[in-house]
Design a protein around this motif. Sequence first.
Motif, PDB file in Angstrom:
ATOM      1  N   GLU A 352     -26.680 -69.533   4.182  1.00  0.00           N
ATOM      2  CA  GLU A 352     -26.818 -70.238   5.455  1.00  0.00           C
ATOM      3  C   GLU A 352     -26.677 -69.216   6.577  1.00  0.00           C
ATOM      4  O   GLU A 352     -25.640 -69.101   7.231  1.00  0.00           O
ATOM      5  N   LYS A 353     -27.726 -68.448   6.790  1.00  0.00           N
ATOM      6  CA  LYS A 353     -27.668 -67.290   7.669  1.00  0.00           C
ATOM      7  C   LYS A 353     -27.417 -67.669   9.129  1.00  0.00           C
ATOM      8  O   LYS A 353     -26.640 -66.995   9.830  1.00  0.00           O
ATOM      9  N   GLU A 354     -28.058 -68.712   9.618  1.00  0.00           N
ATOM     10  CA  GLU A 354     -27.862 -69.089  11.019  1.00  0.00           C
ATOM     11  C   GLU A 354     -26.414 -69.491  11.275  1.00  0.00           C
ATOM     12  O   GLU A 354     -25.818 -69.084  12.281  1.00  0.00           O
ATOM     13  N   GLN A 355     -25.843 -70.266  10.378  1.00  0.00           N
ATOM     14  CA  GLN A 355     -24.451 -70.654  10.526  1.00  0.00           C
ATOM     15  C   GLN A 355     -23.542 -69.437  10.414  1.00  0.00           C
ATOM     16  O   GLN A 355     -22.540 -69.318  11.143  1.00  0.00           O
ATOM     17  N   ALA A 356     -23.893 -68.522   9.532  1.00  0.00           N
ATOM     18  CA  ALA A 356     -23.086 -67.308   9.367  1.00  0.00           C
ATOM     19  C   ALA A 356     -23.051 -66.495  10.655  1.00  0.00           C
ATOM     20  O   ALA A 356     -21.988 -66.019  11.080  1.00  0.00           O
ATOM     21  N   TYR A 357     -24.199 -66.332  11.299  1.00  0.00           N
ATOM     22  CA  TYR A 357     -24.238 -65.554  12.535  1.00  0.00           C
ATOM     23  C   TYR A 357     -23.503 -66.274  13.664  1.00  0.00           C
ATOM     24  O   TYR A 357     -22.848 -65.637  14.495  1.00  0.00           O
ATOM     25  N   THR A 358     -23.587 -67.594  13.713  1.00  0.00           N
ATOM     26  CA  THR A 358     -22.859 -68.338  14.738  1.00  0.00           C
ATOM     27  C   THR A 358     -21.357 -68.134  14.590  1.00  0.00           C
ATOM     28  O   THR A 358     -20.639 -67.878  15.574  1.00  0.00           O
ATOM     29  N   LEU A 359     -20.863 -68.230  13.376  1.00  0.00           N
ATOM     30  CA  LEU A 359     -19.443 -68.020  13.117  1.00  0.00           C
ATOM     31  C   LEU A 359     -19.031 -66.587  13.410  1.00  0.00           C
ATOM     32  O   LEU A 359     -17.950 -66.330  13.978  1.00  0.00           O
ATOM     33  N   HIS A 360     -19.873 -65.638  13.033  1.00  0.00           N
ATOM     34  CA  HIS A 360     -19.581 -64.221  13.260  1.00  0.00           C
ATOM     35  C   HIS A 360     -19.490 -63.907  14.754  1.00  0.00           C
ATOM     36  O   HIS A 360     -18.529 -63.267  15.206  1.00  0.00           O
ATOM     37  N   LEU A 361     -20.459 -64.354  15.519  1.00  0.00           N
ATOM     38  CA  LEU A 361     -20.451 -64.088  16.966  1.00  0.00           C
ATOM     39  C   LEU A 361     -19.272 -64.774  17.639  1.00  0.00           C
ATOM     40  O   LEU A 361     -18.651 -64.205  18.557  1.00  0.00           O
ATOM     41  N   SER A 362     -18.928 -65.977  17.206  1.00  0.00           N
ATOM     42  CA  SER A 362     -17.777 -66.674  17.787  1.00  0.00           C
ATOM     43  C   SER A 362     -16.485 -65.907  17.507  1.00  0.00           C
ATOM     44  O   SER A 362     -15.611 -65.802  18.383  1.00  0.00           O
ATOM     45  N   GLN A 388      -7.527 -57.214  10.626  1.00  0.00           N
ATOM     46  CA  GLN A 388      -8.286 -57.858   9.547  1.00  0.00           C
ATOM     47  C   GLN A 388      -9.577 -58.491  10.063  1.00  0.00           C
ATOM     48  O   GLN A 388     -10.626 -58.399   9.424  1.00  0.00           O
ATOM     49  N   THR A 389      -9.498 -59.114  11.242  1.00  0.00           N
ATOM     50  CA  THR A 389     -10.699 -59.723  11.821  1.00  0.00           C
ATOM     51  C   THR A 389     -11.728 -58.662  12.175  1.00  0.00           C
ATOM     52  O   THR A 389     -12.928 -58.818  11.891  1.00  0.00           O
ATOM     53  N   SER A 390     -11.283 -57.585  12.795  1.00  0.00           N
ATOM     54  CA  SER A 390     -12.205 -56.499  13.173  1.00  0.00           C
ATOM     55  C   SER A 390     -12.873 -55.904  11.936  1.00  0.00           C
ATOM     56  O   SER A 390     -14.064 -55.584  11.951  1.00  0.00           O
ATOM     57  N   LEU A 391     -12.108 -55.773  10.859  1.00  0.00           N
ATOM     58  CA  LEU A 391     -12.679 -55.245   9.621  1.00  0.00           C
ATOM     59  C   LEU A 391     -13.780 -56.158   9.094  1.00  0.00           C
ATOM     60  O   LEU A 391     -14.887 -55.696   8.776  1.00  0.00           O
ATOM     61  N   LEU A 392     -13.513 -57.456   8.989  1.00  0.00           N
ATOM     62  CA  LEU A 392     -14.514 -58.372   8.453  1.00  0.00           C
ATOM     63  C   LEU A 392     -15.748 -58.442   9.355  1.00  0.00           C
ATOM     64  O   LEU A 392     -16.880 -58.523   8.864  1.00  0.00           O
ATOM     65  N   ASN A 393     -15.545 -58.411  10.665  1.00  0.00           N
ATOM     66  CA  ASN A 393     -16.695 -58.429  11.568  1.00  0.00           C
ATOM     67  C   ASN A 393     -17.520 -57.150  11.463  1.00  0.00           C
ATOM     68  O   ASN A 393     -18.746 -57.187  11.554  1.00  0.00           O
ATOM     69  N   MET A 394     -16.856 -56.020  11.235  1.00  0.00           N
ATOM     70  CA  MET A 394     -17.588 -54.767  11.032  1.00  0.00           C
ATOM     71  C   MET A 394     -18.358 -54.785   9.716  1.00  0.00           C
ATOM     72  O   MET A 394     -19.485 -54.297   9.640  1.00  0.00           O
ATOM     73  N   VAL A 395     -17.750 -55.336   8.679  1.00  0.00           N
ATOM     74  CA  VAL A 395     -18.444 -55.463   7.397  1.00  0.00           C
ATOM     75  C   VAL A 395     -19.703 -56.303   7.577  1.00  0.00           C
ATOM     76  O   VAL A 395     -20.795 -55.934   7.113  1.00  0.00           O
ATOM     77  N   PHE A 396     -19.572 -57.435   8.248  1.00  0.00           N
ATOM     78  CA  PHE A 396     -20.708 -58.329   8.476  1.00  0.00           C
ATOM     79  C   PHE A 396     -21.821 -57.593   9.218  1.00  0.00           C
ATOM     80  O   PHE A 396     -22.993 -57.640   8.811  1.00  0.00           O
ATOM     81  N   ALA A 397     -21.470 -56.911  10.305  1.00  0.00           N
ATOM     82  CA  ALA A 397     -22.486 -56.262  11.142  1.00  0.00           C
ATOM     83  C   ALA A 397     -23.109 -55.052  10.459  1.00  0.00           C
ATOM     84  O   ALA A 397     -24.321 -54.821  10.566  1.00  0.00           O
ATOM     85  N   SER A 398     -22.312 -54.266   9.754  1.00  0.00           N
ATOM     86  CA  SER A 398     -22.810 -53.020   9.161  1.00  0.00           C
ATOM     87  C   SER A 398     -23.812 -53.265   8.052  1.00  0.00           C
ATOM     88  O   SER A 398     -24.751 -52.490   7.870  1.00  0.00           O
ATOM     89  N   TRP A 399     -23.621 -54.336   7.286  1.00  0.00           N
ATOM     90  CA  TRP A 399     -24.518 -54.615   6.161  1.00  0.00           C
ATOM     91  C   TRP A 399     -25.482 -55.762   6.468  1.00  0.00           C
ATOM     92  O   TRP A 399     -26.111 -56.305   5.570  1.00  0.00           O
ATOM     93  N   SER A 400     -25.599 -56.130   7.741  1.00  0.00           N
ATOM     94  CA  SER A 400     -26.456 -57.256   8.121  1.00  0.00           C
ATOM     95  C   SER A 400     -27.936 -56.935   8.002  1.00  0.00           C
ATOM     96  O   SER A 400     -28.767 -57.844   7.975  1.00  0.00           O
ATOM     97  N   GLY A 401     -28.295 -55.646   7.976  1.00  0.00           N
ATOM     98  CA  GLY A 401     -29.700 -55.266   7.989  1.00  0.00           C
ATOM     99  C   GLY A 401     -30.265 -55.184   9.388  1.00  0.00           C
ATOM    100  O   GLY A 401     -31.478 -55.026   9.572  1.00  0.00           O
ATOM    101  N   ASP A 402     -29.396 -55.266  10.396  1.00  0.00           N
ATOM    102  CA  ASP A 402     -29.804 -55.220  11.796  1.00  0.00           C
ATOM    103  C   ASP A 402     -29.261 -53.943  12.423  1.00  0.00           C
ATOM    104  O   ASP A 402     -28.046 -53.699  12.401  1.00  0.00           O
ATOM    105  N   ALA A 403     -30.141 -53.132  12.995  1.00  0.00           N
ATOM    106  CA  ALA A 403     -29.714 -51.858  13.585  1.00  0.00           C
ATOM    107  C   ALA A 403     -28.740 -52.080  14.743  1.00  0.00           C
ATOM    108  O   ALA A 403     -27.804 -51.297  14.939  1.00  0.00           O
ATOM    109  N   LYS A 404     -28.926 -53.152  15.508  1.00  0.00           N
ATOM    110  CA  LYS A 404     -28.020 -53.431  16.621  1.00  0.00           C
ATOM    111  C   LYS A 404     -26.624 -53.790  16.111  1.00  0.00           C
ATOM    112  O   LYS A 404     -25.622 -53.436  16.729  1.00  0.00           O
ATOM    113  N   GLY A 405     -26.572 -54.502  14.994  1.00  0.00           N
ATOM    114  CA  GLY A 405     -25.279 -54.809  14.413  1.00  0.00           C
ATOM    115  C   GLY A 405     -24.537 -53.554  13.999  1.00  0.00           C
ATOM    116  O   GLY A 405     -23.322 -53.437  14.209  1.00  0.00           O
TER     117      GLY A 405
END
Length: 801
Positions: A352-362, A388-405
């Motif tokens: 559920e990628k759209e929901q995942a990004y909404t939760l991540h950005l929030s 812990q939050t910063s780590l998980l958000n970095m994991v999400f962004a780094s492996w998202s496949g998005d250069a901006k992330g």
Amino acid sequence: MPKIMTVQGPQTQSTRKTPLVQERKYKCAFCARAFSRSEHRSRHERSHTKERPFKCLKCRSTFVRRDLLLRHDRTVHAKDGGIPLHSEVKRRSTKASAAAAAAKPSIAIETATIEQIEGTDALADMDARAALLITELHQAAVGAILDQEQEALLEEKSRRSVSSSSDAYDSPAPYSSSAAPWDPPTPSSPQGSCNESWNGSLQPPRLQLPSMDRSFSSDPSHAPSLRSGLLSSAATPATYSPYPYTNPPSPLNFGNHCSSTQAVAPPPPPQVESEEERQIILENIREMDVERAVVDKFRLPSRSALNRYLSTYFNLFHHHLPFLHTPSFSPSAAAPPLLLAVLSIGALYTFEKEQAYTLHLSSKVLVNNYLHRHQNFSSRNCPLWNTQTSLLNMVFASWSGDAKGLEWACSIKSLLANLVAGGKYELQLRLEQRGDALPTREEWIEDEGSKRTFFAVYVFFGLLTLTYNHTPAISYNEFDTLSLPCCETLWNLDGSDELAWREQLSMAATPSFKEAHTRLFQGDPPRYSAFAARILINALFLEVWGVKRSPEILESVVTEYRERLRVALDTWHRSLDMCTSETMIVSLTAPQKGHPLVFNAMAMYRCTISRLEVDLMSIQEALRYHVPSEVASAMTAAAAMIPRSNAMTKVIQQCFECFQIPALMGIRWVARTSALNWSVEHPLCGFDLMLILSLWLYRVEEESETSPPNEEEEAMLIKLRNIFDDDSVELYGSRLSAAVARIWGGMIDEVVVWGITQLLGESFKLFSHSLAVEDDIGMSHSTATTPASTPEADEEMSDNE
């Protein structure tokens, strides 16, 4: 020196023959295809004549090939034991079959999972549905097996208690190492809770993980048992068993054996138990969102969705990066940014990628605003949930496949490193003040959770260096004074028995990072946990990375240090046999017994071995910008970096083992399940290894006339070719190099959880075009994008029509 080809070269013609290309003298009577063997021609011609000579005696199915018939029998008719179809007379009677079926444990799939698979728009992709369902079935099967084993063992205990009353004083029976030394209990409800307010000093969440023993063999002769273990319903072979290795400790390791001999399941994932608890979570978010940057634009998912995301995070992701404490993690008590970060990764695993990004950005907005409002925080007094939050958000962004992330993740990398440094300093002060006194259980959970969080950041930063050639934000010796994480059995021990916990804690002394690191270089394998093994191989990788970046003026010193690193790597590999025994069962499919962290660490080990010989810095830097064509161009241009030497042949052995794992398990099986079961380490490390293997094969193919393969190289070529069906190789112009690249690329991006795997897969497929050549009979290249695009797959597709 091999030619440098461009990515735009998939249609390049080449009529030059090499000894590695077999002559194709058997031509199809119906089309222009030609084959090197007559049986392959006959098989192909059946696709024209529609002849199906192999018939199933148990149903009306017919097949083009005998192996497809046998596979059909093993899978579709598994309830009959997969008996060969020509032995119909040996089939069980209907009555016996019914009795056997009744004895099997029932497997119940959660209603929420079925609803998710059937009703979620985000799961419209059939591969994603299949992967999720297979994983759910596997986990349910492990639970059913546990229940069945428990009933059998309880019955056996009852029988023994009756028979042993008369001979209670007899001499003890000799010990048998083959006896099952455990009795799996029914999983109990989680003990303890995280009751501290997230506005104050939040108690760090932690996890539980089992450990494992290496058992995967690179011997191709093991292939039949591996395949049958995956595709049949017979007893699971030891190599793929979900149960860890639980033999009693020997006298040599008794002091470090921190687990009982009973196998237990991990604690169940935290859940939102009621709508009232969901409302508490929503109120927590509103309370923290003073600026109203989230609540006005954000809708908290339903309770069933929240529980789905929590389940996938703790069942599928958590075991690969174990820094949260599952028993004490409470969704309504956790800091909102941390909870949203956990939910965002859980949503990725449900596709559920759209929901995942909404939760991540929030989550990002909440934690950023929180830091801006509390500018008096330093790295020493910042709450652990922030790290812990910063780590998980970095994991999400780094492996998202998005250069901006990735750029955003890089922008806060130094902040996270500072939080780790300050938190580590405070942890050391607490430990020094306590001295030799044993901590309370709450103090120990806080200290162990902090330590695990810092080490998790360290491991994640190592993966950034491996993938993108980022300078390490934390040096390899940053944690010299910290003790390594404890075994997962102790970490998840039931807290209701304080005496048992203290007894286990007193026996579970773990070496410090510095002590274990020093022993690796001395050739003396240390004993530590599975998580510790993953941490130490990360340290060795960073040291290898540093050696490759050393100035040439220090070449003599570097050469000596490389030899020491080889000793340390060999010692680390041997230390896996001494990892602390675990009894926790993690129901993730992997070709090794034990905890998934050891399987992940082995991927990093193979990559570290290869990095000692080959530096692919230009390709890693191209990956930063996430443009597949640019990455593929850099991959092709790296052909000149791959030497042919004895040392390189040893590296190719590691690459071969990496490719052999999915080949023996089944490319299609791994393509559809590994995204959920395996850590992101595997595609990241596999990228290096498969690129090296492809380029080495390409060089050998190009130089086969002027510099024929030596004995060791020829042996490696034979091992590689034996993995492939000849038709699969012919599909790529008889180029093993192109076949490896194309199949690997198609495998890792078939089911996508992390966007980075799609980037790697597309880059590999473009790269395979530059390696493939057309022969002089006009054979065309395949345009399919998955490993199913082979003659065998085409026949299978026609079988289903």
